[in-house]
Design a protein around this motif. Structure first.
Motif, PDB file in Angstrom:
ATOM      1  N   TYR A  98       1.043  -1.313   0.038  1.00  0.00           N
ATOM      2  CA  TYR A  98      -0.140   0.236  -0.308  1.00  0.00           C
ATOM      3  C   TYR A  98       0.728   1.241  -0.895  1.00  0.00           C
ATOM      4  CZ  TYR A  98      -3.894  -3.118   1.180  1.00  0.00           C
ATOM      5  OH  TYR A  98      -5.176  -4.107   1.577  1.00  0.00           O
ATOM      6  N   ALA A  99       2.244   0.957  -0.033  1.00  0.00           N
ATOM      7  CA  ALA A  99       3.043   2.219   0.220  1.00  0.00           C
ATOM      8  C   ALA A  99       3.118   2.701  -0.641  1.00  0.00           C
ATOM      9  CB  ALA A  99       4.182   1.974   0.317  1.00  0.00           C
ATOM     10  N   ALA A 100       3.150   4.385  -1.530  1.00  0.00           N
ATOM     11  CA  ALA A 100       3.132   4.760  -3.020  1.00  0.00           C
ATOM     12  C   ALA A 100       4.354   4.770  -3.297  1.00  0.00           C
ATOM     13  CB  ALA A 100       3.549   6.312  -2.174  1.00  0.00           C
ATOM     14  N   ASP A 137      -0.347   5.661   5.370  1.00  0.00           N
ATOM     15  CA  ASP A 137      -0.981   5.455   4.291  1.00  0.00           C
ATOM     16  C   ASP A 137      -2.415   5.549   3.073  1.00  0.00           C
ATOM     17  OD1 ASP A 137      -0.582   8.123   6.079  1.00  0.00           O
ATOM     18  OD2 ASP A 137       1.297   8.780   4.596  1.00  0.00           O
ATOM     19  N   GLY A 138      -1.518   4.244   2.331  1.00  0.00           N
ATOM     20  CA  GLY A 138      -2.109   4.010   1.169  1.00  0.00           C
ATOM     21  C   GLY A 138      -3.405   3.299   1.618  1.00  0.00           C
ATOM     22  N   ALA A 142      -7.452   2.811   0.716  1.00  0.00           N
ATOM     23  CA  ALA A 142      -8.121   1.684   0.126  1.00  0.00           C
ATOM     24  C   ALA A 142      -9.002   1.844   1.253  1.00  0.00           C
ATOM     25  CB  ALA A 142      -6.902   1.018   0.531  1.00  0.00           C
ATOM     26  N   VAL A 143      -9.066   1.704   2.669  1.00  0.00           N
ATOM     27  CA  VAL A 143      -9.619   1.085   3.299  1.00  0.00           C
ATOM     28  C   VAL A 143     -10.913   2.643   3.336  1.00  0.00           C
ATOM     29  CG1 VAL A 143     -10.783   1.237   5.980  1.00  0.00           C
ATOM     30  CG2 VAL A 143      -8.387   0.267   5.233  1.00  0.00           C
ATOM     31  N   HIS A 158     -17.533  -3.509  11.384  1.00  0.00           N
ATOM     32  CA  HIS A 158     -16.045  -3.690  11.682  1.00  0.00           C
ATOM     33  C   HIS A 158     -15.081  -3.787  10.305  1.00  0.00           C
ATOM     34  CE1 HIS A 158     -16.880  -3.654  16.396  1.00  0.00           C
ATOM     35  NE2 HIS A 158     -17.388  -4.277  15.884  1.00  0.00           N
ATOM     36  N   PRO A 159     -15.916  -3.356   9.528  1.00  0.00           N
ATOM     37  CA  PRO A 159     -14.961  -3.572   7.761  1.00  0.00           C
ATOM     38  C   PRO A 159     -13.880  -4.054   7.039  1.00  0.00           C
ATOM     39  CG  PRO A 159     -15.269  -1.351   7.106  1.00  0.00           C
ATOM     40  CD  PRO A 159     -15.595  -2.004   9.298  1.00  0.00           C
TER      41      PRO A 159
END
Length: 162
Positions: A98-100, A137-138, A142-143, A158-159
């Protein structure tokens, strides 16, 4: 460390009522123990709360999880082996994906690992925090996208559960 950082990101973004953040290990070596004092020091210096007791991830948890975050490729494999179904295995992802700067198409999976700083010096814990913050951060982006797409009446309280 990742739990503390991401829990803070969720709270800052106003999603703390919609997203559950928790952590567990793939083995029970330190079960019941608090966080390493170096982790506590690094988190405290960065302003993150740090309450933690180690416990082992249970395969039965997959039923109520939408996302399971692994910090390294070994944990990724272990968690996917625990998954009761292929659908559950697909819920497991590497945090640094998820990191840029992550380029999962051209890098080996272990290039996305957050190295375990346990056997090294204090600077390894600081480096770990930097990686976790950048990837969080990424992950938050997304979340947030996943949570805001769900209709409010049908939304799971609790998604997400990294």
């Amino acid at each position: 460390m990742a739990e503390s950082v991401f829990r803070s990101r969720i709270a800052e973004d106003g999603l703390d009522g919609l997203v559950e953040v928790d952590s567990a290990g793939t083995d029970g070596w330190h079960e019941g123990d608090g966080a390493d004092p170096r982790t506590v020091a690094v988190l405290g210096a960065a302003g993150y709360p740090h309450t933690h007791r180690a416990r082992r991830f249970q395969a039965s948890w997959f039923d109520h999880l939408d996302l399971v975050i692994a910090l390294d490729s070994g944990h990724l494999r272990a968690l996917r082996r625990l998954a009761p179904t292929a659908h559950d295995a697909a819920k497991v992802r590497l945090l640094r994906s998820y990191a840029a700067e992550a380029d999962t198409g051209t890098r080996a999976a272990d290039a996305l690992d957050v190295p375990d700083p346990y056997y090294g010096g204090f600077e390894g814990f600081e480096e770990c925090l930097d990686m976790v913050e950048a990837a969080s951060d990424g992950l938050l982006k997304a979340v947030r996208a996943a949570v805001t797409k769900a209709p409010p009446a049908a939304a799971d309280p609790h998604p997400q559960h990294p």
